[in-house]
Write a protein that holds these residues in place. Structure first.
Motif, PDB file in Angstrom:
ATOM      1  N   GLU A  71      24.134 -13.680   2.051  1.00  0.00           N
ATOM      2  CA  GLU A  71      24.076 -14.871   2.898  1.00  0.00           C
ATOM      3  C   GLU A  71      24.381 -14.515   4.354  1.00  0.00           C
ATOM      4  OE1 GLU A  71      25.392 -18.482  -0.122  1.00  0.00           O
ATOM      5  OE2 GLU A  71      26.910 -17.030   0.527  1.00  0.00           O
ATOM      6  N   ARG A  72      25.294 -13.597   4.542  1.00  0.00           N
ATOM      7  CA  ARG A  72      25.624 -13.169   5.903  1.00  0.00           C
ATOM      8  C   ARG A  72      24.431 -12.459   6.555  1.00  0.00           C
ATOM      9  NH1 ARG A  72      32.011 -11.861   6.037  1.00  0.00           N
ATOM     10  NH2 ARG A  72      32.635 -13.379   4.459  1.00  0.00           N
ATOM     11  N   ARG A  73      23.783 -11.585   5.809  1.00  0.00           N
ATOM     12  CA  ARG A  73      22.601 -10.900   6.341  1.00  0.00           C
ATOM     13  C   ARG A  73      21.502 -11.888   6.681  1.00  0.00           C
ATOM     14  NH1 ARG A  73      23.675  -7.253   2.125  1.00  0.00           N
ATOM     15  NH2 ARG A  73      22.011  -8.202   0.869  1.00  0.00           N
ATOM     16  N   ASP A  74      21.325 -12.906   5.832  1.00  0.00           N
ATOM     17  CA  ASP A  74      20.277 -13.900   6.074  1.00  0.00           C
ATOM     18  C   ASP A  74      20.523 -14.651   7.387  1.00  0.00           C
ATOM     19  OD1 ASP A  74      18.958 -13.209   3.765  1.00  0.00           O
ATOM     20  OD2 ASP A  74      19.685 -14.915   2.588  1.00  0.00           O
ATOM     21  N   ILE A  75      21.778 -15.044   7.624  1.00  0.00           N
ATOM     22  CA  ILE A  75      22.104 -15.766   8.856  1.00  0.00           C
ATOM     23  C   ILE A  75      21.878 -14.873  10.070  1.00  0.00           C
ATOM     24  CG2 ILE A  75      24.010 -16.758  10.193  1.00  0.00           C
ATOM     25  CD1 ILE A  75      25.132 -17.802   7.504  1.00  0.00           C
ATOM     26  N   ARG A  76      22.350 -13.658   9.982  1.00  0.00           N
ATOM     27  CA  ARG A  76      22.173 -12.723  11.105  1.00  0.00           C
ATOM     28  C   ARG A  76      20.687 -12.500  11.378  1.00  0.00           C
ATOM     29  NH1 ARG A  76      25.485  -7.137  12.133  1.00  0.00           N
ATOM     30  NH2 ARG A  76      24.306  -6.426  13.955  1.00  0.00           N
ATOM     31  N   ASP A  77      19.913 -12.319  10.328  1.00  0.00           N
ATOM     32  CA  ASP A  77      18.486 -12.044  10.505  1.00  0.00           C
ATOM     33  C   ASP A  77      17.736 -13.248  11.056  1.00  0.00           C
ATOM     34  OD1 ASP A  77      18.970  -9.520   9.539  1.00  0.00           O
ATOM     35  OD2 ASP A  77      18.117  -9.886   7.548  1.00  0.00           O
ATOM     36  N   GLN A  78      18.141 -14.468  10.650  1.00  0.00           N
ATOM     37  CA  GLN A  78      17.469 -15.661  11.164  1.00  0.00           C
ATOM     38  C   GLN A  78      17.605 -15.758  12.677  1.00  0.00           C
ATOM     39  OE1 GLN A  78      17.898 -19.525   8.936  1.00  0.00           O
ATOM     40  NE2 GLN A  78      19.162 -18.277   7.575  1.00  0.00           N
ATOM     41  N   ALA A  79      18.785 -15.450  13.175  1.00  0.00           N
ATOM     42  CA  ALA A  79      19.005 -15.519  14.621  1.00  0.00           C
ATOM     43  C   ALA A  79      18.369 -14.337  15.338  1.00  0.00           C
ATOM     44  CB  ALA A  79      20.503 -15.577  14.917  1.00  0.00           C
ATOM     45  N   SER A  80      18.691 -13.136  14.895  1.00  0.00           N
ATOM     46  CA  SER A  80      18.195 -11.946  15.602  1.00  0.00           C
ATOM     47  C   SER A  80      16.678 -11.841  15.525  1.00  0.00           C
ATOM     48  CB  SER A  80      18.846 -10.691  15.038  1.00  0.00           C
ATOM     49  OG  SER A  80      18.489 -10.492  13.680  1.00  0.00           O
ATOM     50  N   GLY A  81      16.086 -12.339  14.435  1.00  0.00           N
ATOM     51  CA  GLY A  81      14.638 -12.290  14.304  1.00  0.00           C
ATOM     52  C   GLY A  81      13.918 -13.117  15.344  1.00  0.00           C
ATOM     53  N   GLU A  82      14.616 -14.088  15.932  1.00  0.00           N
ATOM     54  CA  GLU A  82      14.040 -14.917  16.989  1.00  0.00           C
ATOM     55  C   GLU A  82      14.602 -14.557  18.361  1.00  0.00           C
ATOM     56  OE1 GLU A  82      11.590 -16.773  16.637  1.00  0.00           O
ATOM     57  OE2 GLU A  82      11.476 -17.175  14.484  1.00  0.00           O
ATOM     58  N   GLY A  83      15.333 -13.451  18.428  1.00  0.00           N
ATOM     59  CA  GLY A  83      15.886 -13.021  19.703  1.00  0.00           C
ATOM     60  C   GLY A  83      17.079 -13.829  20.175  1.00  0.00           C
ATOM     61  N   LEU A  84      17.753 -14.517  19.253  1.00  0.00           N
ATOM     62  CA  LEU A  84      18.901 -15.345  19.608  1.00  0.00           C
ATOM     63  C   LEU A  84      20.207 -14.618  19.307  1.00  0.00           C
ATOM     64  CD1 LEU A  84      17.670 -18.732  18.125  1.00  0.00           C
ATOM     65  CD2 LEU A  84      17.859 -18.174  20.559  1.00  0.00           C
ATOM     66  N   ALA A  85      21.160 -14.756  20.211  1.00  0.00           N
ATOM     67  CA  ALA A  85      22.492 -14.199  20.009  1.00  0.00           C
ATOM     68  C   ALA A  85      23.373 -15.230  19.301  1.00  0.00           C
ATOM     69  CB  ALA A  85      23.107 -13.818  21.349  1.00  0.00           C
ATOM     70  N   LEU A  86      24.445 -14.725  18.696  1.00  0.00           N
ATOM     71  CA  LEU A  86      25.495 -15.577  18.118  1.00  0.00           C
ATOM     72  C   LEU A  86      26.770 -15.238  18.885  1.00  0.00           C
ATOM     73  CD1 LEU A  86      24.666 -15.073  14.324  1.00  0.00           C
ATOM     74  CD2 LEU A  86      23.924 -16.945  15.823  1.00  0.00           C
ATOM     75  N   PRO A  87      26.951 -15.809  20.084  1.00  0.00           N
ATOM     76  CA  PRO A  87      27.994 -15.327  20.992  1.00  0.00           C
ATOM     77  C   PRO A  87      29.413 -15.590  20.544  1.00  0.00           C
ATOM     78  CG  PRO A  87      27.007 -17.318  21.854  1.00  0.00           C
ATOM     79  CD  PRO A  87      26.172 -16.907  20.680  1.00  0.00           C
ATOM     80  N   CYS A  88      29.601 -16.596  19.679  1.00  0.00           N
ATOM     81  CA  CYS A  88      30.962 -16.954  19.284  1.00  0.00           C
ATOM     82  C   CYS A  88      30.930 -17.694  17.956  1.00  0.00           C
ATOM     83  CB  CYS A  88      31.602 -17.835  20.362  1.00  0.00           C
ATOM     84  SG  CYS A  88      33.287 -18.365  20.004  1.00  0.00           S
ATOM     85  N   LEU A  89      31.870 -17.368  17.080  1.00  0.00           N
ATOM     86  CA  LEU A  89      32.095 -18.154  15.877  1.00  0.00           C
ATOM     87  C   LEU A  89      33.252 -19.101  16.167  1.00  0.00           C
ATOM     88  CD1 LEU A  89      31.874 -15.555  12.949  1.00  0.00           C
ATOM     89  CD2 LEU A  89      30.036 -16.835  14.094  1.00  0.00           C
ATOM     90  N   ALA A  90      33.013 -20.395  16.007  1.00  0.00           N
ATOM     91  CA  ALA A  90      34.033 -21.397  16.300  1.00  0.00           C
ATOM     92  C   ALA A  90      34.917 -21.582  15.083  1.00  0.00           C
ATOM     93  CB  ALA A  90      33.385 -22.718  16.709  1.00  0.00           C
ATOM     94  N   GLY A  91      35.968 -20.779  15.015  1.00  0.00           N
ATOM     95  CA  GLY A  91      36.925 -20.884  13.923  1.00  0.00           C
ATOM     96  C   GLY A  91      38.004 -21.903  14.234  1.00  0.00           C
ATOM     97  N   TYR A  92      38.919 -22.093  13.272  1.00  0.00           N
ATOM     98  CA  TYR A  92      39.973 -23.090  13.421  1.00  0.00           C
ATOM     99  C   TYR A  92      41.367 -22.506  13.198  1.00  0.00           C
ATOM    100  CZ  TYR A  92      36.446 -26.694  13.758  1.00  0.00           C
ATOM    101  OH  TYR A  92      35.392 -27.462  14.189  1.00  0.00           O
ATOM    102  N   ALA A  93      41.478 -21.189  13.259  1.00  0.00           N
ATOM    103  CA  ALA A  93      42.789 -20.560  13.132  1.00  0.00           C
ATOM    104  C   ALA A  93      43.658 -20.928  14.330  1.00  0.00           C
ATOM    105  CB  ALA A  93      42.637 -19.049  13.030  1.00  0.00           C
ATOM    106  N   ARG A  94      44.963 -21.037  14.099  1.00  0.00           N
ATOM    107  CA  ARG A  94      45.907 -21.442  15.152  1.00  0.00           C
ATOM    108  C   ARG A  94      46.938 -20.325  15.343  1.00  0.00           C
ATOM    109  NH1 ARG A  94      48.697 -26.350  13.249  1.00  0.00           N
ATOM    110  NH2 ARG A  94      48.516 -25.324  11.209  1.00  0.00           N
ATOM    111  N   ILE A  95      46.832 -19.644  16.467  1.00  0.00           N
ATOM    112  CA  ILE A  95      47.621 -18.439  16.679  1.00  0.00           C
ATOM    113  C   ILE A  95      49.104 -18.730  16.865  1.00  0.00           C
ATOM    114  CG2 ILE A  95      47.461 -18.292  19.213  1.00  0.00           C
ATOM    115  CD1 ILE A  95      46.908 -15.375  16.734  1.00  0.00           C
ATOM    116  N   CYS A  96      49.467 -19.945  17.297  1.00  0.00           N
ATOM    117  CA  CYS A  96      50.877 -20.298  17.510  1.00  0.00           C
ATOM    118  C   CYS A  96      51.451 -21.162  16.386  1.00  0.00           C
ATOM    119  CB  CYS A  96      51.046 -21.062  18.824  1.00  0.00           C
ATOM    120  SG  CYS A  96      50.507 -20.202  20.297  1.00  0.00           S
TER     121      CYS A  96
END
Length: 273
Positions: free
Chosen positions: A52-77
């Protein structure tokens, strides 16, 4: 020729939709990337299989799109055991590496940092956890981006947490256009506080400082023109992402109605550069 500013939208603006739909939307609106929200309600989660991870990466990269940031919800403090925070962030770093995303969004999520980051417990937890994570993040080519949000909503507050790591390439700040301003920090002050620390910018507009209902860019109270000038003066050429919070405000306009305004704002920055 002026180099176009890279820009994306957060999938928070079209919650629960498949990655293929986001790719199509990005192409239609001339985006150069997609900020993927990582959440149990989304198609992007930390429990995805390798395929599933490869599929997501390939869908974006195959169209020349970057994935600049993953919006996670971890709280460092967060005032919870270190192991819980470290486990969550390590899973996000691994996911980012597998998807080819160079950054992960992190919230402060402290107990009382306020606008100046005064709470020593928050600062101690952040320093301890970042010290443990940064070698792993750097080894995976991933930057942890601490957002101006919740307990540390201003540039000054986030800078206070990042100051022990000045010069570290695996940690930086996200300037969320709404939160510093609504907590009384003016754009020039935010830009100055995050000088040398800024890694990503999220733009949005809202009714007012007290009513954060999203509205079309330029029709609300967030001083986007002033923010733009502050970025222009510092020759900002990094990523800008539209964060349209339809997941939290389902009655607002579709993301497609907002993206043209975001493109116009980005185009203006590109011309200024």
């Amino acid at each position: 020729m002026t180099q176009p500013m890279p820009w994306a939208f957060s999938t928070l603006g079209a919650p629960g939709r498949p990655v293929a739909e986001h790719v199509d939307r990005a192409l239609r609106h001339g985006c150069t990337g997609i900020e993927l929200r990582v959440h149990a309600d989304e198609s992007v989660r930390t429990d995805l299989s390798a395929r599933e991870r490869r599929d997501i990466r390939d869908q974006a990269s195959g169209e020349g799109l970057a994935l600049p940031c993953l919006a996670g919800y971890a709280r460092i403090c967060a005032d919870v055991p270190d192991a819980a925070v470290l486990t969550e962030l390590r899973a996000l770093i691994e996911l980012a590496y597998d998807l080819g995303a160079p950054a992960v969004r992190v919230f402060p999520g402290g107990t009382g940092g306020g606008t100046g980051g005064e709470d020593h417990g928050d600062a101690d937890r952040a320093e301890r956890r970042l010290s443990a994570l940064l070698p792993e993040a750097a080894a995976n080519g991933v930057t942890l981006l601490l957002e101006t949000h919740d307990s540390h909503p201003t540039g000054a507050a986030v800078a206070s947490l990042l100051r022990p790591f000045t010069g570290e390439r695996a940690v930086a700040a996200i300037w969320d256009a709404l939160h510093p301003w609504r907590h009384g920090e003016q754009p020039d002050e935010t830009a100055q506080a995050l000088d040398g620390l800024l890694g990503y910018v999220q733009i949005k507009d809202a009714v007012s400082a007290s009513d954060t209902t999203p509205v079309l860019l330029g029709s609300g109270a967030v001083p986007l023109d002033v923010i733009g000038r502050a970025l222009d003066e510092r020759a900002w050429h990094g990523w800008v992402s539209l964060e349209w919070e339809r997941a939290w405000y389902p009655h607002v306009a579709d993301l497609d109605a907002v993206l043209p305004g975001a493109r116009a704002w980005v185009d203006q920055r590109s011309r200024a550069g």
